[in-house]
Design a protein around this motif. Structure first.
Motif, short mmCIF file in Angstrom:
data_model
loop_
_atom_site.label_atom_id
_atom_site.label_comp_id
_atom_site.label_asym_id
_atom_site.label_seq_id
_atom_site.Cartn_x
_atom_site.Cartn_y
_atom_site.Cartn_z
N GLU A 477 31.44 44.27 24.03
CA GLU A 477 32.21 43.86 25.20
C GLU A 477 32.28 42.34 25.28
OE1 GLU A 477 32.14 44.30 30.08
OE2 GLU A 477 31.03 45.68 28.81
N LEU A 478 33.47 41.84 25.55
CA LEU A 478 33.71 40.42 25.77
C LEU A 478 34.15 40.23 27.21
CD1 LEU A 478 34.12 37.47 24.79
CD2 LEU A 478 36.46 38.12 24.17
N SER A 479 33.53 39.26 27.92
CA SER A 479 33.83 39.03 29.32
C SER A 479 34.09 37.56 29.58
CB SER A 479 32.65 39.48 30.21
OG SER A 479 32.35 40.84 30.01
N LEU A 480 35.04 37.28 30.45
CA LEU A 480 35.32 35.95 30.94
C LEU A 480 35.39 36.01 32.46
CD1 LEU A 480 38.22 34.90 28.50
CD2 LEU A 480 35.85 34.11 28.39
N GLN A 481 34.88 34.97 33.13
CA GLN A 481 34.98 34.99 34.58
C GLN A 481 34.88 33.59 35.17
OE1 GLN A 481 31.90 37.29 36.40
NE2 GLN A 481 30.22 36.10 35.57
N LYS A 482 35.49 33.46 36.32
CA LYS A 482 35.37 32.26 37.16
C LYS A 482 34.56 32.67 38.37
CE LYS A 482 38.09 28.73 39.59
NZ LYS A 482 37.46 28.89 40.91
N THR A 483 33.46 31.95 38.62
CA THR A 483 32.47 32.42 39.59
C THR A 483 32.32 31.52 40.80
OG1 THR A 483 30.71 31.27 38.38
CG2 THR A 483 31.16 33.57 37.79
N SER A 484 33.15 30.50 40.97
CA SER A 484 33.03 29.64 42.13
C SER A 484 34.41 29.28 42.65
CB SER A 484 32.25 28.36 41.77
OG SER A 484 32.96 27.60 40.81
N GLY A 485 34.44 28.79 43.89
CA GLY A 485 35.71 28.42 44.51
C GLY A 485 36.31 29.56 45.29
N LEU A 486 37.37 29.25 46.03
CA LEU A 486 38.06 30.28 46.81
C LEU A 486 38.73 31.31 45.91
CD1 LEU A 486 39.66 28.17 49.67
CD2 LEU A 486 37.79 29.81 49.86
N VAL A 487 39.25 30.86 44.77
CA VAL A 487 39.89 31.76 43.81
C VAL A 487 38.90 32.07 42.70
CG1 VAL A 487 41.77 32.07 42.17
CG2 VAL A 487 42.18 30.88 44.32
N ARG A 488 38.64 33.34 42.48
CA ARG A 488 37.73 33.78 41.42
C ARG A 488 38.40 34.87 40.62
NH1 ARG A 488 31.61 33.55 43.85
NH2 ARG A 488 31.90 31.72 45.16
N TRP A 489 38.01 35.00 39.35
CA TRP A 489 38.57 36.07 38.54
C TRP A 489 37.59 36.50 37.47
CZ3 TRP A 489 38.56 34.53 33.56
CH2 TRP A 489 38.77 33.18 33.26
N LYS A 490 37.84 37.65 36.92
CA LYS A 490 37.06 38.16 35.79
C LYS A 490 37.95 39.02 34.92
CE LYS A 490 34.61 40.94 38.83
NZ LYS A 490 33.45 41.81 39.20
N ALA A 491 37.64 39.08 33.64
CA ALA A 491 38.37 39.92 32.70
C ALA A 491 37.39 40.45 31.66
CB ALA A 491 39.49 39.14 32.03
N ASN A 492 37.46 41.73 31.37
CA ASN A 492 36.57 42.38 30.41
C ASN A 492 37.40 43.17 29.40
OD1 ASN A 492 34.33 41.63 32.16
ND2 ASN A 492 34.84 43.43 33.40
N VAL A 493 37.00 43.09 28.13
CA VAL A 493 37.60 43.89 27.07
C VAL A 493 36.45 44.58 26.34
CG1 VAL A 493 39.03 43.89 25.00
CG2 VAL A 493 39.50 42.27 26.83
#
Length: 671
Positions: A477-493
Motif C-alpha cells: 500500500e502507498l499512501s499520501l496525505q496532507k495533515t494540517s491546515g483547514l484543507v486536508r486530504w489523503k489518497a491510498n493505492v
C-alpha cells in the motif's frame, strides 16, 4: 476499464490539486484559525501505539464519534459505516448488515468490542447480525492496515472496534451521561438509548442500554427488479426488535485500574427473502480488564483482558418454529506489555488465546449445517516503532497456532505467520508519504471446512471442504496525505494478492433439505483459488470539525478477481461523494450525496448487475442549554431522492432494495 481509470484519476488529482491552494491558505496571515487548533486528537484504542487518528498512515484508520457518529447511526453496524472511505456493507434487510472493507467481508473482517472479539457468527453469513450495538458506543474505529493483523487471522482484511467503555478507566468527578430518543418515518421505528457514568470513591461505575422497535420499511419501487406483480409499499419481513443492556465497574488508583462488565443482547429481526425467515438472536457477555502502570523496570504498562461470550440464534421458519440453531461459546484472553524505548524502538508485545465451541444444528432432526466443533488458538505478537531521522519505521509480527476439532473427526491444525513493515516520511511540513508491506495467513473458518447441510435463511445447501489450505495474503500500500491546515486530504493505492482464497460458489444445482436433488435450496460449495484485489481511495476535507462552513469529497474503488479469470462474488461498486456542513454556536446542519456507479463485474454464478444510484442525506440540529443539561433537537433525512437502491454487496439485491425516503426526529440530552 477506461471509465474506471478516469474516475479514479479524477478523484486523486482533485485531492492533489489542493496542494498549492491549501499551502497558500496555511500561510495567509488573515486566514481563519488553523485546523490544528480546532481538530481534536482522537485516539485509536485498537492501535498498539494508541496514536491519534491523523497519525494512522501506517495503519489507515477512521474514528466515528460525537455528532458524526450520532448522525450516521443506523439500525446495524454496516449501515452506520457504509459511507466511510473504503467501507461498504452487506444488506440482509434492516436487521443484518456487516461492514465490508476494501472488498473483503465475512471471516476476513474482524468485529471487536473494546478490543476483544465480538464472538458472534456474523462472519459466517450475511443474514447474521453483528452482536455489537452502535447506539451506545463512545466511538467506532476502523483499521485497514498492518496493526489490524495483531488481532488475529480473522483481521486479514481489517477490523471494526466498537468502543463503549463498559469497563471505565477513569473516575468521573460527577455523574455524567446522555439519553436519546428517535422516531423514523420509513419503518415507524422507535429507538431509545442511554449511558450513565459516575464514581463512588475509587470505584468507577457505568451503565448503558438500547431499545429498538422498527416495523417493515417502505421501498420506492417494486420488491423484485422489473416485476410489478412482486409487490410494493413495505418490504415484508424487514422488521427489527432489539434490546441491549450493559453494566460495568472498575477500581481506579494511581497504579492503574481493574474492572469487570456484563452485558446482554436480544434481537429478533426478519429476513426479507422469499422464504420469509426470522432470526432470534441472544448473547450474554462477561469481560474483565486491567492495566498496571510501570509494572517492571523498563516497561510502560501491563494490560490484560479476558472475556467469555455465550451466543445463540435460532433461524425461524414461516410458522416461527426453529429450523437451525447456531451456538458459539467463546473464551478469549489477551495480555499486552508495552516497553519504554530501547535503542530508539518503542513497542508492545503480548500473547492471546481463544477457545470456542461452535455449532449449527438442525432443530428438526435433519442434517446439521455445521457439526459441533471446538477451536483453539494461541498466539504471540510484537509491534515496534522507531524514528530514523525524519522517517518513522514500523514493524510487527504475529505467530499463531489454530486447531479445529469437530465431533465428526477430520481434525485440522494450522500454523500461521503474519508480518508487516512500513515507513512514514514527512517530506515537508504537513505532508506525509507512507509505504507498507504486509503478509498474513488465515486459517479456514469452521463453516468453510465442515459445512454440509441446509441454511434456510439464505436458501442454500452449504458444502465445505475439510482439506482446505490456509489463505496467504500479500499486501502493498502507498499512501499520501496532507495533515494540517483547514484543507486536508489523503489518497491510498493498494494491491492484495491472496493465495488459496476461499469463497462460496453457487453451482446452479437445486437440492432438498437432505442434500438430494430437489427444488428448495441452491447448492453452495466452498472453493479455493488464487485472487487479487486492487483498489484506491481519495478524500479531501475542509474545516472538518471547526465552526462555520465545512466540506468533504471522496472516491473509492476496488476490484476483486480470480487469477484464473472472473470476478470475486459481491464486489462493491465504485463511489464518489460530496458533503457540505455548517456549524455555529447552537446550530448544526449538513447535506451529503453519494453516487454509486452501476456494477456489472459479476462472479460466474451471479446473473444480475446493479444499477447506479444516488443517496442524498441531510441533517439539522439545535442544542439548547437547560440547567445542567444540553438538549439537542435533531432531524435526519435519509435517501431524500427516494431512489431505488440495490447494493451489489447484497445477496438479496434482486428481491430486497434498501429503504426509501425517511425522516428521523429525535432529541438527545447530555449532562
Amino acid at each position: 476499464m477506461n471509465t474506471q481509470r478516469t474516475l479514479l484519476a479524477s478523484a486523486i488529482l482533485a485531492a492533489l490539486s489542493s496542494f498549492h491552494t491549501a499551502a497558500f491558505a496555511d500561510a495567509a496571515p488573515d486566514a481563519a484559525p488553523a485546523a490544528d487548533d480546532v481538530v481534536p486528537k482522537v485516539v485509536v484504542t485498537a492501535n498498539p501505539f494508541r496514536s491519534a487518528e491523523g497519525e494512522q498512515i501506517l495503519t489507515p484508520a477512521k474514528v466515528l464519534q460525537g455528532d458524526e457518529l450520532r448522525d450516521k447511526a443506523g439500525s446495524s453496524l454496516g449501515e452506520t459505516l457504509s459511507q466511510e472511505l473504503g467501507v461498504s456493507a452487506s444488506a440482509f434487510g434492516a436487521g443484518a448488515s456487516r461492514p465490508i472493507i476494501r472488498g473483503m467481508e465475512g471471516p476476513r473482517v474482524k468485529m471487536l468490542e473494546n478490543g476483544m472479539a465480538v464472538s458472534d457468527v456474523s462472519g459466517l453469513s450475511n443474514d447474521h447480525a453483528v452482536a455489537a450495538e452502535g447506539a451506545v458506543a463512545h466511538q467506532i474505529e476502523i483499521l485497514r492496515g498492518p496493526a489490524a493483523l495483531l488481532y488475529g487471522s480473522g483481521a486479514i482484511g481489517g477490523l471494526v472496534n466498537v468502543v463503549n467503555e463498559r469497563i471505565p478507566t477513569a473516575l468521573e468527578p460527577k455523574l455524567t451521561g446522555q439519553a436519546e430518543a428517535r422516531y423514523s418515518t420509513v419503518d415507524q421505528g422507535k429507538n431509545a438509548s442511554g449511558t450513565l457514568d459516575g464514581a463512588i470513591g475509587k470505584f468507577a461505575l457505568h451503565a448503558d442500554g438500547n431499545w429498538r422497535n422498527a416495523d417493515d420499511y417502505k421501498i420506492p419501487g417494486t420488491r423484485v427488479i422489473g416485476d410489478p406483480e412482486s409487490g410494493s409499499g413495505r418490504l415484508a419481513n424487514s422488521f427489527t426488535r432489539e434490546r441491549n443492556a450493559g453494566l460495568g465497574s472498575s477500581y481506579v488508583d494511581e497504579w492503574g485500574y481493574v474492572g469487570a462488565s456484563v452485558s446482554h443482547l436480544t434481537n429478533l429481526y426478519g429476513i426479507p427473502s422469499a422464504e420469509g425467515s426470522k432470526i432470534d438472536q441472544k448473547q450474554t457477555r462477561y469481560d474483565v480488564e486491567g492495566l498496571v502502570k510501570a509494572p517492571f523496570a523498563g516497561f510502560e504498562n501491563l494490560k490484560f483482558k479476558a472475556g467469555h461470550t455465550d451466543y445463540e440464534h435460532a433461524e425461524l421458519g414461516e410458522d416461527d418454529a426453529p429450523e437451525v440453531i447456531f451456538k458459539n461459546r467463546s473464551t478469549e484472553t489477551r495480555l499486552e506489555l508495552s516497553h519504554l524505548p530501547v535503542a530508539g524502538w518503542r513497542g508492545t508485545f503480548g500473547i492471546q488465546t481463544e477457545n470456542t465451541h461452535f455449532s449449527a444444528l438442525s432443530a428438526e432432526g435433519g442434517p446439521d449445517t455445521v457439526p459441533t466443533t471446538r477451536s483453539t488458538s494461541q498466539a504471540g505478537f510484537l509491534v515496534e516503532e522507531k524514528d530514523l531521522g525524519p522517517v518513522r519505521l514500523s514493524a510487527g509480527g504475529r505467530l499463531e497456532h489454530v486447531k479445529r476439532e469437530p465431533v465428526t473427526g477430520l481434525d485440522r491444525s494450522f500454523d500461521l505467520k503474519s508480518g508487516s513493515v512500513g515507513a512514514l516520511w514527512p517530506f515537508m511540513q504537513g505532508y506525509s508519504a507512507g509505504l507498507t508491506f504486509s503478509y498474513a495467513q488465515r486459517a479456514p473458518a469452521t463453516e468453510e471446512l465442515y459445512s454440509h447441510g441446509p441454511h434456510d435463511a439464505t436458501a442454500t445447501f452449504d458444502i465445505g471442504n475439510a482439506d482446505f489450505k490456509k489463505e496467504a495474503s500479500r499486501n502493498v500500500e502507498l499512501s499520501l496525505q496532507k495533515t494540517s491546515g483547514l484543507v486536508r486530504w489523503k489518497a491510498n493505492v493498494y494491491r492484495n494478492k491472496v493465495n488459496d482464497y476461499i469463497y462460496g460458489n453457487v453451482t446452479g444445482n437445486l437440492l432438498d433439505e437432505e442434500g438430494n436433488p430437489g427444488d428448495e435450496l441452491r447448492e453452495r460449495i466452498f472453493e479455493q483459488a488464487n485472487a487479487t484485489i486492487r483498489g484506491a481511495e481519495a478524500e479531501l476535507t475542509y474545516n472538518e470539525y471547526g465552526a462555520g462552513w465545512s466540506g468533504r469529497v471522496f472516491a473509492d474503488t476496488s476490484r476483486g478477481k480470480l487469477d484464473a479469470g472472473g470476478s470475486l462474488p459481491l464486489q462493491p461498486a465504485d463511489r464518489v461523494g460530496a458533503s457540505v456542513g455548517y456549524r455555529m454556536d447552537a446550530l448544526r446542519a449538513g447535506l451529503s450525496l453519494v453516487h454509486a456507479r452501476g456494477q456489472d463485474r459479476l462472479a460466474s454464478f451471479e446473473t444480475t448487475p446493479t444499477d447506479s444510484y444516488n443517496q442524498l442525506n441531510a441533517n439539522v440540529s439545535y442544542t439548547q442549554k437547560v440547567g445542567d443539561y444540553d438538549l439537542t433537537y435533531f432531524v435526519l433525512a435519509k435517501n431524500l431522492l427516494n431512489d431505488e437502491i440495490r447494493v451489489s454487496t447484497s445477496v438479496l439485491k434482486d428481491i430486497a432494495p434498501l429503504a426509501g425516503r425517511s425522516f428521523v426526529f429525535g432529541v438527545r440530552a447530555k449532562f
